[in-house]
Design a protein around this motif. Structure first.
Motif, PDB file in Angstrom:
ATOM      1  N   UNK A   6       6.327  -5.388  -5.453  1.00 41.87           N
ATOM      2  CA  UNK A   6       7.281  -4.875  -6.578  1.00 41.87           C
ATOM      3  C   UNK A   6       6.972  -5.853  -8.032  1.00 41.87           C
ATOM      4  N   UNK A   7       7.186  -7.117  -7.554  1.00 41.24           N
ATOM      5  CA  UNK A   7       7.185  -7.599  -8.537  1.00 41.24           C
ATOM      6  C   UNK A   7       5.901  -8.871  -8.912  1.00 41.24           C
ATOM      7  N   UNK A   8       5.362  -8.467  -8.228  1.00 42.80           N
ATOM      8  CA  UNK A   8       3.624  -9.053  -8.370  1.00 42.80           C
ATOM      9  C   UNK A   8       2.435  -8.477  -8.366  1.00 42.80           C
ATOM     10  N   UNK A   9       2.670  -6.989  -7.979  1.00 38.99           N
ATOM     11  CA  UNK A   9       0.994  -5.819  -7.774  1.00 38.99           C
ATOM     12  C   UNK A   9       1.187  -5.807  -8.979  1.00 38.99           C
ATOM     13  N   UNK A  10      -0.254  -5.532  -9.900  1.00 37.65           N
ATOM     14  CA  UNK A  10      -0.416  -4.399 -10.718  1.00 37.65           C
ATOM     15  C   UNK A  10      -0.096  -3.509 -11.021  1.00 37.65           C
ATOM     16  N   UNK A  57       9.192  -9.033   1.002  1.00 35.81           N
ATOM     17  CA  UNK A  57       8.189  -8.172   0.868  1.00 35.81           C
ATOM     18  C   UNK A  57       8.287  -7.335  -0.329  1.00 35.81           C
ATOM     19  N   UNK A  58       9.376  -6.762  -0.063  1.00 37.13           N
ATOM     20  CA  UNK A  58      10.052  -5.133  -0.844  1.00 37.13           C
ATOM     21  C   UNK A  58      10.123  -6.582  -2.488  1.00 37.13           C
ATOM     22  N   UNK A  85       0.391  -1.333  -0.135  1.00 37.57           N
ATOM     23  CA  UNK A  85       0.486   0.367   0.057  1.00 37.57           C
ATOM     24  C   UNK A  85       0.420   1.787   0.379  1.00 37.57           C
ATOM     25  N   UNK A  86       2.037   1.013   0.834  1.00 35.65           N
ATOM     26  CA  UNK A  86       3.011   2.254   1.061  1.00 35.65           C
ATOM     27  C   UNK A  86       4.278   1.987  -0.367  1.00 35.65           C
ATOM     28  N   UNK A  87       4.242   1.821  -1.041  1.00 33.72           N
ATOM     29  CA  UNK A  87       5.401   1.060  -1.792  1.00 33.72           C
ATOM     30  C   UNK A  87       6.106   2.158  -1.910  1.00 33.72           C
ATOM     31  N   UNK A  88       6.033   3.869  -2.002  1.00 38.70           N
ATOM     32  CA  UNK A  88       6.983   4.391  -2.507  1.00 38.70           C
ATOM     33  C   UNK A  88       7.807   4.635  -1.286  1.00 38.70           C
ATOM     34  N   UNK A  89       6.657   5.269  -0.042  1.00 39.40           N
ATOM     35  CA  UNK A  89       7.194   5.618   0.676  1.00 39.40           C
ATOM     36  C   UNK A  89       8.387   4.582   2.265  1.00 39.40           C
ATOM     37  N   UNK A  90       7.850   3.727   1.459  1.00 37.20           N
ATOM     38  CA  UNK A  90       8.736   2.201   2.632  1.00 37.20           C
ATOM     39  C   UNK A  90      10.390   2.016   1.616  1.00 37.20           C
ATOM     40  N   UNK A  91      10.354   2.004   0.448  1.00 37.42           N
ATOM     41  CA  UNK A  91      10.930   1.946  -0.379  1.00 37.42           C
ATOM     42  C   UNK A  91      12.176   3.292  -0.718  1.00 37.42           C
ATOM     43  N   UNK A  92      12.183   4.766  -0.115  1.00 39.87           N
ATOM     44  CA  UNK A  92      12.518   5.834   1.175  1.00 39.87           C
ATOM     45  C   UNK A  92      13.025   5.500   1.930  1.00 39.87           C
ATOM     46  N   UNK A  93      12.515   4.476   2.777  1.00 45.00           N
ATOM     47  CA  UNK A  93      12.679   4.896   4.080  1.00 45.00           C
ATOM     48  C   UNK A  93      13.686   3.204   3.959  1.00 45.00           C
ATOM     49  N   UNK A  94      13.825   2.474   3.691  1.00 43.92           N
ATOM     50  CA  UNK A  94      15.162   1.998   3.161  1.00 43.92           C
ATOM     51  C   UNK A  94      15.841   2.540   2.369  1.00 43.92           C
ATOM     52  N   UNK A 103      -1.889  -0.682 -11.926  1.00 45.62           N
ATOM     53  CA  UNK A 103      -2.946  -0.330 -11.971  1.00 45.62           C
ATOM     54  C   UNK A 103      -3.859  -0.771  -9.886  1.00 45.62           C
ATOM     55  N   UNK A 104      -2.639  -1.343  -9.510  1.00 45.35           N
ATOM     56  CA  UNK A 104      -2.819  -2.177  -7.589  1.00 45.35           C
ATOM     57  C   UNK A 104      -3.962  -1.072  -7.292  1.00 45.35           C
ATOM     58  N   UNK A 105      -4.750  -1.800  -6.328  1.00 50.06           N
ATOM     59  CA  UNK A 105      -5.675  -1.227  -5.738  1.00 50.06           C
ATOM     60  C   UNK A 105      -5.550  -1.553  -4.147  1.00 50.06           C
ATOM     61  N   UNK A 106      -6.479  -1.291  -3.431  1.00 46.73           N
ATOM     62  CA  UNK A 106      -5.933  -1.833  -1.777  1.00 46.73           C
ATOM     63  C   UNK A 106      -6.349  -3.885  -1.228  1.00 46.73           C
ATOM     64  N   UNK A 107      -7.657  -3.306  -2.984  1.00 43.97           N
ATOM     65  CA  UNK A 107      -8.010  -5.159  -2.684  1.00 43.97           C
ATOM     66  C   UNK A 107      -6.531  -5.208  -3.366  1.00 43.97           C
ATOM     67  N   UNK A 108      -5.602  -5.361  -4.122  1.00 41.76           N
ATOM     68  CA  UNK A 108      -5.091  -6.468  -5.091  1.00 41.76           C
ATOM     69  C   UNK A 108      -4.135  -6.235  -3.574  1.00 41.76           C
ATOM     70  N   UNK A 109      -3.895  -5.961  -2.776  1.00 36.57           N
ATOM     71  CA  UNK A 109      -2.282  -5.480  -1.053  1.00 36.57           C
ATOM     72  C   UNK A 109      -3.463  -6.967  -0.952  1.00 36.57           C
ATOM     73  N   UNK A 110      -4.260  -6.374  -0.844  1.00 34.24           N
ATOM     74  CA  UNK A 110      -4.878  -7.395   0.435  1.00 34.24           C
ATOM     75  C   UNK A 110      -4.537  -9.041   0.210  1.00 34.24           C
ATOM     76  N   UNK A 111      -5.152  -9.337  -1.227  1.00 37.02           N
ATOM     77  CA  UNK A 111      -5.243 -10.086  -1.902  1.00 37.02           C
ATOM     78  C   UNK A 111      -3.860 -10.745  -1.880  1.00 37.02           C
ATOM     79  N   UNK A 112      -3.182 -10.181  -2.112  1.00 35.68           N
ATOM     80  CA  UNK A 112      -1.403 -10.555  -2.131  1.00 35.68           C
ATOM     81  C   UNK A 112      -0.841 -10.757  -0.816  1.00 35.68           C
ATOM     82  N   UNK A 113      -1.273 -10.460   0.043  1.00 33.72           N
ATOM     83  CA  UNK A 113      -0.732 -10.404   1.598  1.00 33.72           C
ATOM     84  C   UNK A 113      -1.353 -12.023   1.825  1.00 33.72           C
TER      85      UNK A 113
END
Length: 202
Positions: free
Chosen positions: A126-130, A121-122, A56-65, A132-142
């Motif tokens: 990065x590799x498997x989220x579409x 996780x990262x 859900x917060x991929x951009x922020x997480x990559x900057x944090x890392x 145009x990912x939505x919160x639903x995609x993130x929940x399904x992936x989790x």
């Protein structure tokens, strides 16, 4: 999203040796299958939550890392060194009386300082989220990742529990715990050394 590449990637990353699996094998030996279940569920639950939040917060997480990865590595490796000491001590009969397996919350929280978990996780996000990912995609992936992760890590608990009967003598169990503790400490040392080299500290 439930594709063969995703399932094989998560399964391989989940079942290969790492801090979680070393701890689970040691817990299986020292506490048995039933008492290790909360630890196991904590890992899978924590992994699923981490996937959800990171995706859900991929951009922020990559900057944090990018800016905070050294501190995350120091915290994670420090915790691994402490856990190695606890596993080492679990071999002594007197300390086994007061020893307890890692619980659900502790195992879930450990995923946030586990270097292997962050890589997994990262990469998964990065590799498997579409695109145009939505919160639903993130929940399904989790959910998919947590469900694949659980039976893979259960293998390590099962191996530890099976070994438990063969390690009934205190001297043999102490030797096993020493080997597991040294393997965990070596993993932490390697991860820390690698991180210090990458960050330019050494």
């Amino acid at each position: 999203m439930l594709s063969w590449p995703l399932m094989s990637y998560v399964a391989l990353m989940s079942i290969t040796p790492g801090p979680n699996n070393l701890m689970l094998a040691a817990s299986g030996v020292n506490f048995g299958w039933r008492r290790t279940v909360p630890h196991m569920l904590g890992i899978s639950g924590g992994h699923g939550l981490q996937i959800l939040l990171v995706s859900l917060l991929l951009g922020w997480v990559l900057a944090l890392l990018e800016h905070g990865r050294l501190w995350l590595a120091l915290a994670g490796c420090g915790y691994l060194f402490w856990l190695s000491w606890q596993v080492w001590r679990a071999g002594a009969p007197q300390s086994r009386q007061s020893a307890r397996p890692l619980g659900f919350i502790g195992a879930a929280a450990f995923q946030w300082v586990n270097p292997k978990a962050w890589v997994m996780v990262v990469n998964t996000s990065v590799l498997f989220l579409p695109h145009d990912a939505t919160a639903g995609h993130s929940l399904l992936l989790a959910g998919i990742c947590a469900m694949i992760n659980l039976p893979c890590i259960a293998v390590w608990v099962g191996m530890g529990d099976a070994l438990r009967h063969h390690l009934s003598r205190d001297s043999v169990r102490s030797a096993f715990n020493a080997v597991m503790a040294l393997a965990m400490a070596s993993t932490a040392g390697y991860l820390l050394w690698d991180e210090l080299l990458i960050s330019g500290v050494w």
